[in-house]
Design a protein around this motif. Structure first.
Motif, PDB file in Angstrom:
ATOM      1  N   LEU A  85       0.811  -1.214   0.000  1.00 16.73           N
ATOM      2  CA  LEU A  85       0.000   0.000   0.000  1.00 16.73           C
ATOM      3  C   LEU A  85       0.845   1.265   0.000  1.00 16.73           C
ATOM      4  O   LEU A  85       0.369   2.330  -0.400  1.00 16.73           O
ATOM      5  N   THR A  86       2.081   1.174   0.464  1.00 23.23           N
ATOM      6  CA  THR A  86       2.935   2.360   0.534  1.00 23.23           C
ATOM      7  C   THR A  86       3.890   2.476  -0.649  1.00 23.23           C
ATOM      8  O   THR A  86       4.582   3.483  -0.773  1.00 23.23           O
ATOM      9  N   GLU A  87       3.935   1.449  -1.498  1.00 25.23           N
ATOM     10  CA  GLU A  87       4.832   1.532  -2.645  1.00 25.23           C
ATOM     11  C   GLU A  87       4.207   2.388  -3.740  1.00 25.23           C
ATOM     12  O   GLU A  87       3.008   2.675  -3.742  1.00 25.23           O
ATOM     13  N   GLY A  88       5.022   2.808  -4.684  1.00 23.72           N
ATOM     14  CA  GLY A  88       4.545   3.680  -5.750  1.00 23.72           C
ATOM     15  C   GLY A  88       3.685   2.941  -6.761  1.00 23.72           C
ATOM     16  O   GLY A  88       3.455   1.738  -6.668  1.00 23.72           O
ATOM     17  N   GLY A  89       3.174   3.689  -7.732  1.00 25.25           N
ATOM     18  CA  GLY A  89       2.338   3.099  -8.768  1.00 25.25           C
ATOM     19  C   GLY A  89       0.866   3.340  -8.530  1.00 25.25           C
ATOM     20  O   GLY A  89       0.463   4.257  -7.800  1.00 25.25           O
ATOM     21  N   ASP A  90       0.047   2.495  -9.139  1.00 31.57           N
ATOM     22  CA  ASP A  90      -1.404   2.622  -9.051  1.00 31.57           C
ATOM     23  C   ASP A  90      -1.869   2.184  -7.659  1.00 31.57           C
ATOM     24  O   ASP A  90      -1.785   1.010  -7.303  1.00 31.57           O
ATOM     25  N   LYS A  91      -2.372   3.125  -6.864  1.00 27.72           N
ATOM     26  CA  LYS A  91      -2.786   2.826  -5.496  1.00 27.72           C
ATOM     27  C   LYS A  91      -3.967   1.862  -5.464  1.00 27.72           C
ATOM     28  O   LYS A  91      -4.042   0.983  -4.596  1.00 27.72           O
ATOM     29  N   LEU A  92      -4.904   2.012  -6.402  1.00 26.84           N
ATOM     30  CA  LEU A  92      -6.068   1.133  -6.432  1.00 26.84           C
ATOM     31  C   LEU A  92      -5.652  -0.300  -6.766  1.00 26.84           C
ATOM     32  O   LEU A  92      -6.159  -1.261  -6.180  1.00 26.84           O
ATOM     33  N   LYS A  93      -4.703  -0.442  -7.678  1.00 28.72           N
ATOM     34  CA  LYS A  93      -4.205  -1.766  -8.032  1.00 28.72           C
ATOM     35  C   LYS A  93      -3.471  -2.391  -6.851  1.00 28.72           C
ATOM     36  O   LYS A  93      -3.630  -3.592  -6.569  1.00 28.72           O
ATOM     37  N   ASN A  94      -2.676  -1.590  -6.161  1.00 29.26           N
ATOM     38  CA  ASN A  94      -1.962  -2.098  -4.985  1.00 29.26           C
ATOM     39  C   ASN A  94      -2.938  -2.572  -3.916  1.00 29.26           C
ATOM     40  O   ASN A  94      -2.724  -3.599  -3.265  1.00 29.26           O
ATOM     41  N   PHE A  95      -4.029  -1.825  -3.740  1.00 25.92           N
ATOM     42  CA  PHE A  95      -5.038  -2.198  -2.752  1.00 25.92           C
ATOM     43  C   PHE A  95      -5.746  -3.490  -3.155  1.00 25.92           C
ATOM     44  O   PHE A  95      -6.011  -4.360  -2.328  1.00 25.92           O
ATOM     45  N   ALA A  96      -6.040  -3.636  -4.451  1.00 27.37           N
ATOM     46  CA  ALA A  96      -6.740  -4.824  -4.943  1.00 27.37           C
ATOM     47  C   ALA A  96      -5.890  -6.080  -4.768  1.00 27.37           C
ATOM     48  O   ALA A  96      -6.423  -7.176  -4.575  1.00 27.37           O
ATOM     49  N   GLU A  97      -4.573  -5.940  -4.813  1.00 26.88           N
ATOM     50  CA  GLU A  97      -3.691  -7.097  -4.684  1.00 26.88           C
ATOM     51  C   GLU A  97      -3.674  -7.672  -3.269  1.00 26.88           C
ATOM     52  O   GLU A  97      -3.160  -8.767  -3.053  1.00 26.88           O
ATOM     53  N   THR A  98      -4.238  -6.951  -2.311  1.00 31.74           N
ATOM     54  CA  THR A  98      -4.285  -7.450  -0.934  1.00 31.74           C
ATOM     55  C   THR A  98      -5.545  -8.265  -0.657  1.00 31.74           C
ATOM     56  O   THR A  98      -5.734  -8.746   0.466  1.00 31.74           O
ATOM     57  N   ALA A  99      -6.414  -8.420  -1.654  1.00 36.70           N
ATOM     58  CA  ALA A  99      -7.682  -9.134  -1.454  1.00 36.70           C
ATOM     59  C   ALA A  99      -7.434 -10.593  -1.088  1.00 36.70           C
ATOM     60  O   ALA A  99      -6.500 -11.233  -1.578  1.00 36.70           O
ATOM     61  N   GLY A 100      -8.298 -11.116  -0.219  1.00 35.76           N
ATOM     62  CA  GLY A 100      -8.221 -12.515   0.181  1.00 35.76           C
ATOM     63  C   GLY A 100      -7.275 -12.790   1.322  1.00 35.76           C
ATOM     64  O   GLY A 100      -6.982 -13.951   1.621  1.00 35.76           O
ATOM     65  N   GLU A 101      -6.791 -11.755   1.997  1.00 37.03           N
ATOM     66  CA  GLU A 101      -5.850 -11.941   3.093  1.00 37.03           C
ATOM     67  C   GLU A 101      -6.344 -11.218   4.337  1.00 37.03           C
ATOM     68  O   GLU A 101      -7.006 -10.185   4.255  1.00 37.03           O
ATOM     69  N   ASN A 102      -6.011 -11.780   5.477  1.00 36.97           N
ATOM     70  CA  ASN A 102      -6.349 -11.166   6.756  1.00 36.97           C
ATOM     71  C   ASN A 102      -5.200 -10.278   7.219  1.00 36.97           C
ATOM     72  O   ASN A 102      -4.048 -10.698   7.235  1.00 36.97           O
ATOM     73  N   ASN A 103      -5.524  -9.048   7.571  1.00 33.18           N
ATOM     74  CA  ASN A 103      -4.532  -8.116   8.107  1.00 33.18           C
ATOM     75  C   ASN A 103      -4.781  -7.976   9.606  1.00 33.18           C
ATOM     76  O   ASN A 103      -5.765  -7.372  10.029  1.00 33.18           O
ATOM     77  N   HIS A 104      -3.888  -8.569  10.381  1.00 30.04           N
ATOM     78  CA  HIS A 104      -4.087  -8.670  11.827  1.00 30.04           C
ATOM     79  C   HIS A 104      -3.004  -7.906  12.575  1.00 30.04           C
ATOM     80  O   HIS A 104      -1.818  -7.968  12.221  1.00 30.04           O
ATOM     81  N   ALA A 105      -3.410  -7.182  13.615  1.00 36.20           N
ATOM     82  CA  ALA A 105      -2.459  -6.478  14.478  1.00 36.20           C
ATOM     83  C   ALA A 105      -3.016  -6.434  15.893  1.00 36.20           C
ATOM     84  O   ALA A 105      -4.229  -6.371  16.100  1.00 36.20           O
ATOM     85  N   ARG A 106      -2.117  -6.504  16.864  1.00 33.00           N
ATOM     86  CA  ARG A 106      -2.512  -6.446  18.271  1.00 33.00           C
ATOM     87  C   ARG A 106      -1.495  -5.619  19.049  1.00 33.00           C
ATOM     88  O   ARG A 106      -0.283  -5.740  18.842  1.00 33.00           O
ATOM     89  N   ILE A 107      -2.002  -4.778  19.938  1.00 33.72           N
ATOM     90  CA  ILE A 107      -1.168  -4.060  20.898  1.00 33.72           C
ATOM     91  C   ILE A 107      -1.653  -4.451  22.287  1.00 33.72           C
ATOM     92  O   ILE A 107      -2.820  -4.249  22.625  1.00 33.72           O
ATOM     93  N   GLN A 108      -0.763  -5.000  23.077  1.00 36.76           N
ATOM     94  CA  GLN A 108      -1.121  -5.524  24.397  1.00 36.76           C
ATOM     95  C   GLN A 108      -0.182  -4.945  25.449  1.00 36.76           C
ATOM     96  O   GLN A 108       1.019  -4.817  25.221  1.00 36.76           O
TER      97      GLN A 108
END
Length: 253
Positions: A85-108
């Motif tokens: 998402l932070t790399e250059g190029g087409d932002k919409l295409k970069n976002f679409a390439e993340t489909a089908g994956e879980n983005n998980h984060a935790r702060i404890q």
């Protein structure tokens, strides 16, 4: 040896299969136990015993005070997708390439917390702490439906352990109260396109629960080749771990 812990930081990146979009909601995690395959019931130390085997509190090597204990967790998909998402190029295409994956984060955090391996007796141990955990899972499915899940837990835990039967058997108990705020209904891209309005009243729920853990450890007298053998048993959330209030059932498990 006396020890004062002013602060500690553990950062962990966990991998998860691309097809597993629904991340398990855990009330507690640690870098040490995660590196050993989430083993805590027979090896837990200090803060791991609040949601593990309470009898292990008697095995804490020294007394300790945690002023600020921070744990940060992220799965490999979220780390990889941040780069996309932070790399250059087409932002919409970069976002679409993340489909089908879980983005998980935790702060404890565990702060403050105190640990006494001996409490009024060499056979007794006590530990007390306040735990907070904020977990976020952002799923972009193949049909580009965004399914966000957020869970925030906070509450105290008290653990007591006692050695009996020539110090070979240790029994312990933990009482913990947790307050939870969590997303109740997801607001997807389909909802946005169809004109459904976003409402905080319907998007989140809150609840609390008071529960107990019981556990024991047993040092086996037989030592083949001088190996020290130990067995462990624990029952977590004796009252069922259910939250009162309007916290969604999916997140109670």
């Amino acid at each position: 040896m006396r020890k004062l812990i002013a602060g500690s930081v553990a950062t962990l990146a966990l991998s998860s299969p691309a097809h597993a979009l629904n991340q398990m909601v855990r009330p507690f995690q640690s870098a040490r136990s995660a590196a050993m395959g989430n083993v805590r019931y027979s090896t837990g130390l200090y803060d791991e015993n609040f949601f593990g085997n309470p009898a292990r509190a008697a095995d804490n090597p020294t007394w300790r005070v945690d002023v600020f204990n921070l744990f940060v967790e992220a799965n490999n998909s979220s780390v990889k997708n941040v780069g996309k998402l932070t790399e250059g190029g087409d932002k919409l295409k970069n976002f679409a390439e993340t489909a089908g994956e879980n983005n998980h984060a935790r702060i404890q955090t565990v702060f403050p917390a105190v640990y006494f391996p001996t409490f009024f007796s060499k056979r007794s141990a006590l530990q007390l702490g306040f735990i907070t955990s904020s977990q976020v899972d952002l799923d972009l499915r193949k049909n580009f439906n965004v399914d966000p899940v957020a869970v925030v837990d906070a509450g105290p835990a008290l653990t007591y352990a006692r050695r009996v039967i020539q110090d070979r058997l240790t029994v312990g108990a933990t009482a913990h109260y947790m307050y939870r705020v969590a997303t109740n209904n997801s607001y997807s891209t389909i909802d946005y396109i169809s004109g459904k309005k976003f409402s905080l009243d319907n998007a989140a729920g809150e609840g609390s629960h008071f529960d107990f853990d019981l556990g024991l450890t047993h040092k086996i007298a037989w030592k083949p080749q001088n190996w020290k053998l130990e067995s462990a048993f624990t029952v977590n959330n004796i009252r069922g771990g259910k939250y009162d209030g309007n916290t969604p059932d999916l997140l109670d498990k």
